[in-house]
Write a protein that holds these residues in place. Structure first.
Motif, PDB file in Angstrom:
ATOM      1  N   VAL A 151      -9.345 -44.314  10.429  1.00  0.00           N
ATOM      2  CA  VAL A 151      -8.807 -42.809  10.626  1.00  0.00           C
ATOM      3  C   VAL A 151      -9.320 -42.223  11.736  1.00  0.00           C
ATOM      4  CG1 VAL A 151      -9.092 -40.263   9.384  1.00  0.00           C
ATOM      5  CG2 VAL A 151      -8.985 -42.702   7.785  1.00  0.00           C
ATOM      6  N   ALA A 152     -10.612 -42.044  12.161  1.00  0.00           N
ATOM      7  CA  ALA A 152     -11.049 -41.396  13.033  1.00  0.00           C
ATOM      8  C   ALA A 152     -12.745 -41.619  13.252  1.00  0.00           C
ATOM      9  CB  ALA A 152     -10.939 -39.813  12.948  1.00  0.00           C
ATOM     10  N   LYS A 153     -13.194 -41.374  14.531  1.00  0.00           N
ATOM     11  CA  LYS A 153     -14.458 -41.378  14.837  1.00  0.00           C
ATOM     12  C   LYS A 153     -14.874 -40.179  15.384  1.00  0.00           C
ATOM     13  CE  LYS A 153     -17.772 -44.493  16.945  1.00  0.00           C
ATOM     14  NZ  LYS A 153     -17.816 -45.564  17.935  1.00  0.00           N
ATOM     15  N   PHE A 154     -16.070 -39.608  14.749  1.00  0.00           N
ATOM     16  CA  PHE A 154     -16.529 -38.307  15.298  1.00  0.00           C
ATOM     17  C   PHE A 154     -17.956 -38.529  16.046  1.00  0.00           C
ATOM     18  CE2 PHE A 154     -14.169 -37.148  11.627  1.00  0.00           C
ATOM     19  CZ  PHE A 154     -13.195 -36.183  12.019  1.00  0.00           C
ATOM     20  N   GLU A 155     -17.857 -38.173  17.267  1.00  0.00           N
ATOM     21  CA  GLU A 155     -19.319 -38.009  17.881  1.00  0.00           C
ATOM     22  C   GLU A 155     -20.045 -36.595  17.727  1.00  0.00           C
ATOM     23  OE1 GLU A 155     -20.215 -40.639  19.613  1.00  0.00           O
ATOM     24  OE2 GLU A 155     -18.529 -41.967  19.956  1.00  0.00           O
ATOM     25  N   PHE A 156     -21.172 -36.733  17.898  1.00  0.00           N
ATOM     26  CA  PHE A 156     -21.813 -35.492  17.971  1.00  0.00           C
ATOM     27  C   PHE A 156     -22.605 -34.949  18.902  1.00  0.00           C
ATOM     28  CE2 PHE A 156     -21.334 -37.209  13.440  1.00  0.00           C
ATOM     29  CZ  PHE A 156     -20.639 -35.947  12.814  1.00  0.00           C
ATOM     30  N   ASP A 157     -22.007 -35.325  20.166  1.00  0.00           N
ATOM     31  CA  ASP A 157     -22.740 -35.080  21.437  1.00  0.00           C
ATOM     32  C   ASP A 157     -22.948 -33.796  21.768  1.00  0.00           C
ATOM     33  OD1 ASP A 157     -23.219 -37.761  21.867  1.00  0.00           O
ATOM     34  OD2 ASP A 157     -21.320 -38.029  22.676  1.00  0.00           O
ATOM     35  N   ASP A 159     -23.552 -29.649  21.202  1.00  0.00           N
ATOM     36  CA  ASP A 159     -24.268 -28.740  20.438  1.00  0.00           C
ATOM     37  C   ASP A 159     -23.440 -28.100  19.156  1.00  0.00           C
ATOM     38  OD1 ASP A 159     -26.620 -29.049  22.110  1.00  0.00           O
ATOM     39  OD2 ASP A 159     -26.343 -27.113  22.852  1.00  0.00           O
ATOM     40  N   PHE A 160     -22.146 -27.862  19.543  1.00  0.00           N
ATOM     41  CA  PHE A 160     -21.460 -27.220  18.414  1.00  0.00           C
ATOM     42  C   PHE A 160     -21.151 -28.447  17.532  1.00  0.00           C
ATOM     43  CE2 PHE A 160     -17.182 -27.059  16.590  1.00  0.00           C
ATOM     44  CZ  PHE A 160     -17.142 -26.097  15.980  1.00  0.00           C
ATOM     45  N   SER A 161     -20.853 -29.732  17.716  1.00  0.00           N
ATOM     46  CA  SER A 161     -20.295 -30.683  16.789  1.00  0.00           C
ATOM     47  C   SER A 161     -21.658 -31.143  16.058  1.00  0.00           C
ATOM     48  CB  SER A 161     -19.691 -31.886  17.592  1.00  0.00           C
ATOM     49  OG  SER A 161     -20.914 -32.352  18.613  1.00  0.00           O
ATOM     50  N   PHE A 162     -22.906 -31.095  16.723  1.00  0.00           N
ATOM     51  CA  PHE A 162     -24.053 -31.493  15.777  1.00  0.00           C
ATOM     52  C   PHE A 162     -24.220 -30.443  14.981  1.00  0.00           C
ATOM     53  CE2 PHE A 162     -28.624 -32.026  15.004  1.00  0.00           C
ATOM     54  CZ  PHE A 162     -28.622 -33.291  14.692  1.00  0.00           C
ATOM     55  N   TYR A 163     -24.190 -29.015  15.321  1.00  0.00           N
ATOM     56  CA  TYR A 163     -24.215 -27.907  14.373  1.00  0.00           C
ATOM     57  C   TYR A 163     -23.406 -27.969  13.318  1.00  0.00           C
ATOM     58  CZ  TYR A 163     -24.522 -23.513  12.118  1.00  0.00           C
ATOM     59  OH  TYR A 163     -24.740 -22.460  11.148  1.00  0.00           O
ATOM     60  N   ALA A 164     -22.134 -28.576  13.596  1.00  0.00           N
ATOM     61  CA  ALA A 164     -21.117 -28.689  12.278  1.00  0.00           C
ATOM     62  C   ALA A 164     -21.548 -29.756  11.579  1.00  0.00           C
ATOM     63  CB  ALA A 164     -19.598 -29.062  13.080  1.00  0.00           C
ATOM     64  N   LEU A 165     -22.159 -30.792  11.997  1.00  0.00           N
ATOM     65  CA  LEU A 165     -22.832 -31.850  11.096  1.00  0.00           C
ATOM     66  C   LEU A 165     -23.840 -30.942  10.569  1.00  0.00           C
ATOM     67  CD1 LEU A 165     -23.026 -34.814  10.439  1.00  0.00           C
ATOM     68  CD2 LEU A 165     -24.763 -34.996  12.227  1.00  0.00           C
ATOM     69  N   THR A 166     -24.809 -30.605  10.920  1.00  0.00           N
ATOM     70  CA  THR A 166     -26.071 -30.104  10.151  1.00  0.00           C
ATOM     71  C   THR A 166     -25.528 -29.029   9.219  1.00  0.00           C
ATOM     72  OG1 THR A 166     -27.176 -30.272  12.274  1.00  0.00           O
ATOM     73  CG2 THR A 166     -28.093 -29.051  10.488  1.00  0.00           C
ATOM     74  N   GLY A 167     -24.508 -28.320   9.612  1.00  0.00           N
ATOM     75  CA  GLY A 167     -23.900 -27.212   8.611  1.00  0.00           C
ATOM     76  C   GLY A 167     -23.543 -27.872   7.456  1.00  0.00           C
ATOM     77  N   ALA A 168     -22.714 -29.001   7.583  1.00  0.00           N
ATOM     78  CA  ALA A 168     -21.858 -29.820   6.595  1.00  0.00           C
ATOM     79  C   ALA A 168     -22.850 -30.124   5.531  1.00  0.00           C
ATOM     80  CB  ALA A 168     -21.199 -30.764   7.015  1.00  0.00           C
ATOM     81  N   ILE A 169     -24.026 -31.051   5.973  1.00  0.00           N
ATOM     82  CA  ILE A 169     -25.120 -31.564   5.253  1.00  0.00           C
ATOM     83  C   ILE A 169     -25.928 -30.344   4.586  1.00  0.00           C
ATOM     84  CG2 ILE A 169     -27.182 -32.644   5.483  1.00  0.00           C
ATOM     85  CD1 ILE A 169     -26.058 -34.405   7.644  1.00  0.00           C
ATOM     86  N   PHE A 170     -26.253 -29.326   5.317  1.00  0.00           N
ATOM     87  CA  PHE A 170     -26.979 -28.149   4.728  1.00  0.00           C
ATOM     88  C   PHE A 170     -26.223 -27.464   3.386  1.00  0.00           C
ATOM     89  CE2 PHE A 170     -26.788 -23.464   4.437  1.00  0.00           C
ATOM     90  CZ  PHE A 170     -28.236 -23.302   3.975  1.00  0.00           C
ATOM     91  N   ILE A 171     -25.000 -27.472   3.613  1.00  0.00           N
ATOM     92  CA  ILE A 171     -24.073 -26.805   2.480  1.00  0.00           C
ATOM     93  C   ILE A 171     -24.248 -28.004   1.319  1.00  0.00           C
ATOM     94  CG2 ILE A 171     -21.592 -26.286   1.518  1.00  0.00           C
ATOM     95  CD1 ILE A 171     -20.996 -25.477   4.410  1.00  0.00           C
ATOM     96  N   VAL A 172     -23.990 -29.173   1.602  1.00  0.00           N
ATOM     97  CA  VAL A 172     -23.862 -30.215   0.341  1.00  0.00           C
ATOM     98  C   VAL A 172     -25.515 -30.036  -0.137  1.00  0.00           C
ATOM     99  CG1 VAL A 172     -24.132 -32.828  -0.140  1.00  0.00           C
ATOM    100  CG2 VAL A 172     -22.228 -31.806   1.431  1.00  0.00           C
ATOM    101  N   VAL A 173     -26.518 -29.829   0.674  1.00  0.00           N
ATOM    102  CA  VAL A 173     -27.774 -29.962  -0.064  1.00  0.00           C
ATOM    103  C   VAL A 173     -28.323 -28.847  -0.883  1.00  0.00           C
ATOM    104  CG1 VAL A 173     -30.396 -30.366   0.296  1.00  0.00           C
ATOM    105  CG2 VAL A 173     -28.740 -31.803   1.604  1.00  0.00           C
ATOM    106  N   PHE A 174     -27.824 -27.670  -0.131  1.00  0.00           N
ATOM    107  CA  PHE A 174     -27.945 -26.446  -0.621  1.00  0.00           C
ATOM    108  C   PHE A 174     -27.244 -26.329  -2.045  1.00  0.00           C
ATOM    109  CE2 PHE A 174     -26.964 -22.049  -1.332  1.00  0.00           C
ATOM    110  CZ  PHE A 174     -28.277 -21.240  -0.689  1.00  0.00           C
TER     111      PHE A 174
END
Lengths: 325, 249, 270
Positions: A151-157, A159-174
């Motif tokens: 499908v795809a490969k996402f890099e988190f290089d 600041d924004f993409s890494f924030y998106a990753l953290t945000g997604a994890i945050f929502i799940v854990v929250f």
């Protein structure tokens, strides 16, 4: 006590927090930090706010998370999801080890044991220089990518993409944590906090529950530590020191005990204030010390509420998100 | 009548201090058995050994013939033995319902570790809770916080929480302690009602209550059994009189 | 012995006042800096060593009056966090006054060099530390066990209300105990300054060690602190020979082991 807020409301709230934060803050980095420390504070709150266990060694889980994730990214290159899951499992394992020892004692001994184990971890990390980088920290950590085959490969290089990753994890854990505290397990933890003797008498194996909550706390805190290492692309030794432990503890109390929303608030208030003062004066920690004493003396309990007012005065422009669970 | 709870030569030491010495106790099924004695007689220690709150030094505790001497306290409710506390010991910032629900949840081992769905508050849980609420006349206080209950109501709930496990033996530690004169009859009614389905071991200070509700009484002094029998027999025992009057033998 | 000295102040304050002092380590660091400063001014290590406990005691007295005295009745968790606040303030204060670079303190010339004890070579200064610590230990023991002051302190820890009804000024008693415990941390800092220098961040390590000593020995127990100090010292010395870098790891591991075997600490009350 059991307020019946549907889970999707918490989901929307978490989503809103993650979406709005970067708009209020000067950088994605600060927003990322707030969310990931928010996770660490949730981990601490599970112990202190929900179960009544004051752990002074949260940095052990946080720091270990940083190292594990960092080492995996350097040596194994597994991709982001396995890396984080394994880190969480290892964090839980360490927390279980600490828990098994520490819960043998109550009160002040318990606190000191958690502290001592964290110090033990610190010195091990310090010593194991070939592996952890010792005093210099673990350098050259790369952010693993998220690859979905075909499908795809996402890099988190960025600041924004890494924030998106953290945000997604945050929502799940929250959302998961909101669920946890209202689950049968969560209610037993509350019972243990309120009256350990009775919880035991009606048939709960209090020791085992304490170890279980340690495991949860350890895994969430290790996850936060892992994200922090990926954010910095580096795992400093200070992630595992006494200072980090007390900071996580302070954010927890600042935000309010026994509240998942408060945890995020505590992290946000602390980090925004740190960011603000650190630019003005390198010795700003002295203010932090004064604030800590002031909060503990004059605002026990309703800390988050009082602090909203306080910080509203200090940095009205920066901190307008008056949020109270 | 068969024996449901029994101790054999039960001894408890705290360091050099011997709190209980060779206590033999037999509680007959379907009775209310009082354990009385002056202050410092070792009643509470004995009770804690029965409930598994503290480990015994030597001797045995048998529940329906099964040796439960070393069974962990948290496993005893499932085995059919449940306790209350002398000083009200409830989850005071939770509702009456939640206090009882937690006791019910404890009966399904492993249930308390479930973290992926919300706690059950309806169905069989609610039925079990409502039944105890009805028996303890607390039905109107279902959603009240425990800290807002009157002292008398808290004492009753204290018994109610112990009842949730449908115990066959109920250990009550001074159920009327701190209760006003007006509330005591309600407790007596409750105890007499409970007697139909379970055996009750009662630690009491209030000799009047013991005489009124107990079928059998064991008197402890200095950690030893000094007298045993019906309330009438015991109250006529010279040794008991002396013990209570505090005279030296 | 020096470990005993770090632990004993903490254990006295906890045992007698039921007060957990997380700022204990930073007082150790402050002791080293005060000693350094006095030496800068007077040129004499000896004056430094004598003035340090007095000056740090004065600091402790002021703090007790304005802050600590409010905390005797609150939860341990609150005490811990407030003393952490205090720790931050003192540490940052040290950094403001003396800067971020650790200051070296010279060993007094009489105590430089080594002494041969049979086959063992021992630095003079370390022997001096052992002697002084032992002397202070004896003094503390005498004070607590054999004087009226000590008896009152111990009674006060059991039942402050009763002691105050008997006409003892408990406020003053607690203040003195706090000052005394902190002064001991200060002396430890001054004594170690020639070996370790004066470093604002050494407080964390000192606090950790003090806690290990106290946990091993049992909170609030004087003899426990002594034994805990000895054990930590021995572990430290042995590991220093076999695995020099691993001393800290070994110290904490020994503590974990002792807690596993004796959850109350060696001399702790249940």
């Amino acid at each position: 006590m059991l307020t019946k807020t549907p889970l999707f409301v918490h989901f929307l709230a978490a989503f809103a927090i993650a979406a709005v934060l970067p708009m209020l803050l000067p950088s994605y980095v600060l927003a990322t930090e707030i969310l990931l420390f928010g996770l660490a504070v949730i981990g601490c709150n599970l112990l202190l706010g929900y179960t009544g266990l004051l752990s002074f060694g949260q940095a052990l889980f946080f720091g270990s998370g940083s190292y594990f994730a960092g080492l995996m990214s350097i040596h194994l290159n597994l991709g982001i999801v396995p890396t984080l899951l394994i880190t969480m499992a290892l964090g839980a394992l360490i927390a279980i080890l600490v828990g098994v020892f520490a819960i043998r004692r109550a009160g002040i001994y318990f606190i000191m044991l958690t502290l001592a184990f964290a110090q033990l971890g610190y010195y091990i990390a310090f010593l194991a220089e070939p592996i952890t980088g010792g005093e210099d920290g673990l350098l050259d950590i790369q952010r693993p990518a998220l690859s979905i085959p075909f499908v795809a490969k996402f890099e988190f290089d960025s600041d924004f993409s890494f924030y998106a990753l953290t945000g997604a994890i945050f929502i799940v854990v929250f959302v998961l944590m909101q669920r946890l505290v209202k689950s049968p397990l969560g209610t037993v933890l509350t019972a243990i906090k309120q009256n350990e003797a009775r919880a035991e008498a009606i048939g709960y194996n209090v020791k085992l529950y304490k170890i279980v909550v340690f495991a949860f706390s350890g895994s969430v805190t290790a996850l936060a530590g892992a994200l922090y290492a990926f954010m910095l692309k580096f795992a400093p030794l200070s992630n595992i020191d006494l200072e980090t432990s007390s900071q996580i503890l302070f954010m927890t109390i600042l935000g309010g005990l026994g509240s998942i929303y408060g945890s995020v608030l505590g992290s946000a208030v602390f980090l925004v204030a740190s960011d603000f003062f650190a630019e003005l004066w390198p010795r700003w920690m002295i203010l932090l010390g004064l604030l800590l004493i002031f909060v503990m003396l004059y605002m026990p309990g309703g800390v988050s509420k009082s602090l909203e007012d306080l910080f509203a005065k200090i940095s009205a422009a920066k901190d307008q998100r008056g949020k109270k669970p | 009548m068969s024996t449901v709870l029994q101790t054999k030569l039960l001894t408890k030491r705290y360091g050099d201090f011997v709190a209980n010495t060779d206590i033999n106790l037999s509680v007959a099924k379907g009775t209310i058995h009082g354990v009385i004695g002056p202050n410092g007689a070792g009643k509470t220690t004995f009770f804690n050994c029965l409930a598994g709150t503290v480990p015994t030094t030597s001797g045995q505790v048998l529940l329906e013939g099964r040796d439960i001497t070393t069974l962990a306290q948290h496993k005893r409710p499932l085995a059919g033995l449940s306790r209350s506390f002398q000083v009200t010991s409830l989850f005071s910032d939770l509702s009456v319902f939640e206090n009882l629900r937690l006791a019910h949840q404890a009966l399904s081992p492993g249930k308390g570790f479930v973290f992926w769905h919300a706690a059950h508050e309806t169905g069989s849980t609610a039925e079990a809770v409502d039944m105890v609420l009805a028996r303890t006349s607390l039905i109107g206080e279902r959603d009240t916080l425990v800290s807002e209950l009157s002292h008398g109501q808290q004492r009753v709930l204290e018994v109610g929480v112990a009842l949730m496990s449908k115990p066959r033996v109920l250990l009550l530690d001074e159920p009327t302690s701190g209760m006003g004169i007006d509330d005591i009859p309600q407790m007596i009614t409750l105890l007499s009602d409970l007697k139909k389905e379970c055996t009750i071991v009662l630690i009491e200070h209030n000799v009047g209550l013991v005489t009124e509700v107990c079928d059998a009484v064991t008197v402890l002094q200095g950690g030893k059994v000094i007298s045993e029998g019906t309330p009438h027999e015991v109250s006529n025992d010279e040794k008991v009189k002396i013990a209570y009057l505090g005279e030296d033998l | 012995m020096i470990y005993f000295l770090m632990g004993v102040g903490l254990t006295i304050i906890f045992g007698m006042m039921n007060f957990v002092n997380f700022a204990h380590g930073v007082f150790y660091a402050l002791g080293a800096f005060i000693c350094y400063q006095v030496i800068q001014v007077t040129g004499s290590y000896w004056i430094g060593l004598i003035l340090t406990p007095i000056l740090i005691g004065a600091v402790a007295y002021i703090l007790e009056k304005i802050l600590i005295t409010k905390l005797y009745r609150v939860d341990h968790a609150v005490q811990i966090l407030i003393t952490i606040g205090l720790m931050l303030i003192i540490r940052e204060g040290i950094l403001i006054i003396w800067g971020t670079v650790p200051k070296p303190v010279a060993t007094p010339s009489i105590l430089q060099g080594v002494i041969f004890l049979g086959d063992f070579v021992y630095p003079k200064y370390r022997l001096f530390i052992i002697a002084i610590s032992a002397g202070i230990g004896l003094g503390v023991w005498y004070l607590l066990e054999r004087t009226r002051f000590g008896i009152t302190i111990r009674a006060g820890s059991e039942n402050p209300k009763m002691v105050s009804l008997l006409g003892v000024d408990t406020d003053r008693l607690f203040a003195l105990t706090f000052v005394f415990g902190v002064a001991l941390a200060g002396i430890a800092g001054a004594l170690l300054a020639p070996i370790r220098g004066a470093d604002a961040f050494s407080g964390d390590e000192a606090l950790g060690i003090a806690f290990v000593v106290v946990v091993i020995g049992g909170m609030g127990s004087f003899s426990g602190a002594l034994l805990g100090g000895l054990i930590v010292g021995l572990v430290q010395s042995f590991t220093a020979i076999l695995w020099p870098e691993g001393t800290k790891v070994m110290i904490y591991s020994v503590m974990a082991l002792i807690i596993l075997l004796r959850p109350n600490g060696l001399f702790g009350k249940a």
